[in-house]
Design a protein around this motif. Structure first.
Motif, short mmCIF file in Angstrom:
data_model
loop_
_atom_site.label_atom_id
_atom_site.label_comp_id
_atom_site.label_asym_id
_atom_site.label_seq_id
_atom_site.Cartn_x
_atom_site.Cartn_y
_atom_site.Cartn_z
N UNK A 1 0.75 -1.37 0.03
CA UNK A 1 0.01 -0.03 0.09
C UNK A 1 0.75 1.30 0.11
N UNK A 2 0.32 2.28 0.42
CA UNK A 2 0.80 3.58 0.25
C UNK A 2 0.97 4.24 1.61
N UNK A 3 1.10 3.69 2.59
CA UNK A 3 1.41 4.03 4.34
C UNK A 3 2.61 4.67 4.26
N UNK A 4 3.91 4.24 3.60
CA UNK A 4 5.02 4.85 3.76
C UNK A 4 5.33 5.98 2.62
N UNK A 5 4.24 6.41 1.93
CA UNK A 5 4.24 7.60 0.85
C UNK A 5 4.58 8.75 1.62
N UNK A 6 5.68 9.55 0.77
CA UNK A 6 6.05 10.74 1.52
C UNK A 6 5.77 11.80 0.21
N UNK A 7 4.90 11.37 -0.80
CA UNK A 7 4.80 12.16 -1.82
C UNK A 7 3.35 12.88 -1.78
N UNK A 8 3.35 14.10 -1.52
CA UNK A 8 1.98 14.86 -1.47
C UNK A 8 1.26 15.08 -2.76
N UNK A 9 1.72 14.99 -3.84
CA UNK A 9 1.20 15.00 -4.99
C UNK A 9 0.38 13.51 -5.49
N UNK A 10 1.16 12.23 -5.02
CA UNK A 10 0.46 11.18 -5.10
C UNK A 10 -0.60 10.84 -4.33
N UNK A 11 -0.39 11.34 -2.86
CA UNK A 11 -1.46 11.25 -1.82
C UNK A 11 -2.70 11.98 -2.13
N UNK A 12 -2.39 13.19 -2.82
CA UNK A 12 -3.39 13.82 -3.09
C UNK A 12 -4.22 13.42 -4.24
N UNK A 13 -3.47 13.17 -5.40
CA UNK A 13 -3.87 12.42 -6.60
C UNK A 13 -4.70 11.11 -6.37
N UNK A 14 -4.45 10.30 -5.50
CA UNK A 14 -5.07 9.19 -5.07
C UNK A 14 -6.54 9.54 -4.59
N UNK A 15 -6.50 10.71 -3.86
CA UNK A 15 -7.58 11.05 -3.10
C UNK A 15 -8.72 11.59 -4.04
N UNK A 16 -8.05 12.48 -4.89
CA UNK A 16 -9.35 13.11 -6.12
C UNK A 16 -9.65 12.04 -6.85
N UNK A 17 -8.74 10.91 -7.28
CA UNK A 17 -9.09 9.86 -8.32
C UNK A 17 -10.38 9.11 -7.46
N UNK A 18 -9.98 8.88 -6.48
CA UNK A 18 -11.02 8.14 -5.63
C UNK A 18 -12.50 8.73 -5.53
N UNK A 19 -12.38 9.92 -5.43
CA UNK A 19 -13.85 10.79 -5.14
C UNK A 19 -14.36 11.01 -6.36
N UNK A 20 -13.55 11.22 -7.28
CA UNK A 20 -14.05 11.23 -8.84
C UNK A 20 -14.64 10.08 -9.57
N UNK A 21 -13.71 9.10 -9.15
CA UNK A 21 -14.14 7.65 -10.00
C UNK A 21 -15.00 6.91 -9.14
N UNK A 22 -14.92 6.86 -7.68
CA UNK A 22 -15.37 5.94 -6.77
C UNK A 22 -14.78 4.72 -7.27
N UNK A 23 -13.17 4.73 -7.42
CA UNK A 23 -12.62 3.59 -7.89
C UNK A 23 -12.47 2.45 -6.91
N UNK A 24 -12.76 1.45 -7.07
CA UNK A 24 -12.61 0.18 -5.98
C UNK A 24 -11.33 -0.23 -5.91
N UNK A 25 -10.60 -0.25 -6.93
CA UNK A 25 -9.20 -0.64 -6.96
C UNK A 25 -8.49 0.30 -6.05
#
Length: 619
Positions: A472-496
């Motif tokens: 998973x993404x627990x060790x992630x230190x990338x603000x861009x990726x964390x933010x991007x994942x959140x936006x995509x999840x809200x936009x697409x409701x992506x289960x994956x």
């Protein structure tokens, strides 16, 4: 002092890897300053391939026209289509300076299918004969021979460029057939430097003769070559007959080299297969030796990779690395300066109990793309595995999850397992090896599919993940990726993506990714190979390598480290690779850290290096 050089080009097989346009293709070879004089047709030594070009689509015969040698012309329509050319040509280069270079040029000629009459007509070859003059060169490969006064031989899988991506199995040979020396020249050279002259001429010819003779006898052990005439002589400066002795040695050596050259041509006609295999093996050894310069050695006892340290080591080595070449025949387009290559930092953790698989059984390798990808994404892996191992591997590129957006990892794993089971069932094999290469999400889907493939567990060989967020993404230190994942999840409701970011359950230890860490599967493999890059900001470095991160009271990190423990407790052997890419493009992909993530599948040089350097994972 001038030399007559014999040049021999042999084209074994043409393979369509990723040619973008259907049409007629043909190879044209020239040696500037040389005249082609002999076409060599080899007797077929391998069975018919299911992918081979139909005979009715072989449009133009091999021929010599002016300074060019042309292979057969053939119609390419389908992916993976092959043309067994098995044809070569001998060239003669007259009176070049002793230390001059020789260039060989191979052009890829093409005629678009749109210019061709009905391809399904009975007399297709006759109907396109008049169109040959319309064929145009679309790509080329060039070779440089820097020491033509030596006997040279080399195999190359010529792949032109990525816009015309094919592979031509090519053998090249050169030999000095005659060195022209005047009596006056001999008298000028002998007095001041007899030993140097003998060493640079006669000793070189003796070496050429012996290398070629040994090779011919090695390929044809029952062959007896009785026409050889050279006898060693001693050369003394005070011998009044010295010039005649040297002239005699030159004559005898030229005679022997010509006889052996004719024997080599005979081998290419009747027994080319053994010679081809010998040169292919030599090519693999040489290319591995060169690329070994790009492997960084782990001198610490730590089995984990430290990304920031490796990154600095790679930068330092790039600055100090000298670009050395050792081929006498250089494929100019393929020689990329070593400092611009990817660099590999490797560490291996091994337990006891690895099983040994036979190399004489079919080996199936599944190549799986990442999130929202297609099987086409793995085209370079498919191509280079085919070029390197040819008929030794059978590649499976699943299509079941292409363009999938909103279904769970579990569902995608089920689809993958069903496709693999169906494929192997139809193959009707009962003893085989099964390996996997997965990019990004593909590496997780493969792991999730393994319990459904438990009936194949004794056949598992290698598991390779390319930039896969295993934990998973627990060790992630990338603000861009964390933010991007959140936006995509809200936009697409992506289960994956919910599952990848462990947002599919309020209790992290009940998330799908945590549950997956307890699944069986990886312990079945002889090789578990994990690749990551410090430059990849799409996937946390530690997660891709299944490494623990710093101890903390953060619940997410504690769960993450437990997932690492769960996975590693099962593995017999783990190879971890930190890859350092030289990324020069200043694009958005580099800014957000995506460039390195897709380099694992889009960087052709990286794919070549990994497959050739670490071929033990595939055999």
């Amino acid at each position: 002092m001038k030399t007559q050089i014999g040049v021999l080009i042999h084209l074994h097989k043409f393979i369509n890897i990723d040619l973008s346009t259907q049409g007629i293709y043909q190879l044209r070879v020239s040696v500037p300053g040389a005249q082609p004089y002999l076409i060599i047709n080899s007797t077929r030594q391998e069975p018919m391939s299911v992918n081979e070009v139909d005979e009715k689509y072989i449009c133009y015969p091999e021929n010599i026209h002016r300074q060019y040698f042309y292979s057969q012309g053939f119609l390419i329509i389908y992916e993976d289509e092959e043309m067994l050319a098995n044809v070569g040509c001998a060239f003669r280069l007259e009176e070049i300076q002793f230390n001059s270079n020789i260039q060989i040029i191979m052009d890829l000629l093409f005629l678009d299918i749109k210019s061709i009459p009905d391809i399904h007509s009975e007399n297709f070859a006759e109907r396109v004969m008049h169109l040959h003059s319309k064929m145009k060169p679309v790509s080329h490969a060039s070779f440089l021979i820097s020491n033509p006064h030596h006997y040279n031989q080399m195999y190359y899988p010529v792949d032109f460029d990525t816009n015309h991506f094919c592979s031509v199995q090519t053998q090249i040979f050169t030999i000095p057939l005659n060195i022209s020396i005047t009596k006056q020249y001999l008298e000028q050279q002998i007095k001041p430097q007899l030993n140097t002259f003998i060493y640079q001429t006669i000793h070189v010819l003796i070496q050429d003769r012996n290398i070629l003779l040994d090779q011919i006898l090695n390929i044809q052990s029952d062959k007896k070559i009785i026409q050889l005439s050279y006898k060693p002589l001693e050369y003394h400066i005070n011998n009044p007959d010295l010039i005649n002795l040297i002239t005699q040695s030159f004559y005898e050596l030229h005679h022997d080299l010509y006889v052996l050259w004719c024997e080599l041509i005979s081998i290419l006609k009747e027994n080319y297969r053994n010679l081809l295999l010998l040169l292919q093996q030599d090519y693999c050894e040489q290319i591995k030796l060169r690329w070994m310069n790009c492997i960084l050695i782990n001198t610490s006892q730590n089995i984990y990779l430290q990304s920031h340290i490796n990154h600095e080591l790679a930068k330092l080595k790039r600055q100090n690395l000298k670009n050395t070449e050792f081929h006498r025949i250089i494929y100019k387009e393929a020689i990329i300066p070593l400092h611009s290559h990817p660099f590999f930092y490797r560490t291996t953790y091994k337990k006891e109990g690895l099983q040994q698989n036979s190399n004489d059984i079919p080996h199936y390798i599944v190549l799986l793309h990442g999130y929202q990808g297609t099987s086409y994404d793995m085209r370079y892996w498919k191509a280079i595995l085919n070029i390197r191992f040819q008929d030794q591997l059978k590649l499976i590129l699943p299509t079941c999850n292409e363009f999938i957006n909103n279904i769970s990892i579990k569902q995608q794993a089920q689809e993958l397992a069903y496709e693999i089971i169906d494929y192997i069932t139809h193959e009707k094999v009962y003893d085989f090896k099964l390996s996997f290469v997965g990019h990004s999400l593909g590496g997780i889907i493969i792991r999730a599919a393994l319990p459904l493939l438990n009936s194949f567990q004794i056949y598992m060989h290698t598991y390779i993940s390319l930039a896969t967020p295993h934990c998973g993404y627990a060790p992630s230190k990338s603000f861009l990726i964390d933010t991007g994942l959140m936006v995509i999840q809200k936009w697409n409701k992506c289960k994956t993506l919910q599952e990848l970011s462990q947002k599919d359950n309020k209790n992290i230890d009940l998330t799908y990714l945590y549950q997956l860490s307890t699944f069986e599967g990886l312990e079945w493999f002889n090789n578990v190979v994990l690749l990551a890059s410090h430059q990849d900001h799409y996937v946390p470095f530690q997660s891709a390598l299944i490494q623990k991160t710093e101890e903390t009271n953060d619940q997410k990190i504690l769960i993450y480290n437990q997932m690492v423990t769960n996975i590693l407790s099962r593995c017999k052997k783990i190879d971890r690779f930190d890859i350092n890419f030289l990324i020069t493009k200043k694009k958005l992909d580099k800014l957000i850290g995506r460039a390195a993530h897709i380099e694992f599948i889009d960087n052709l040089l990286f794919v070549k290096m990994f497959i050739y350097l670490f071929d033990e994972f595939f055999i």
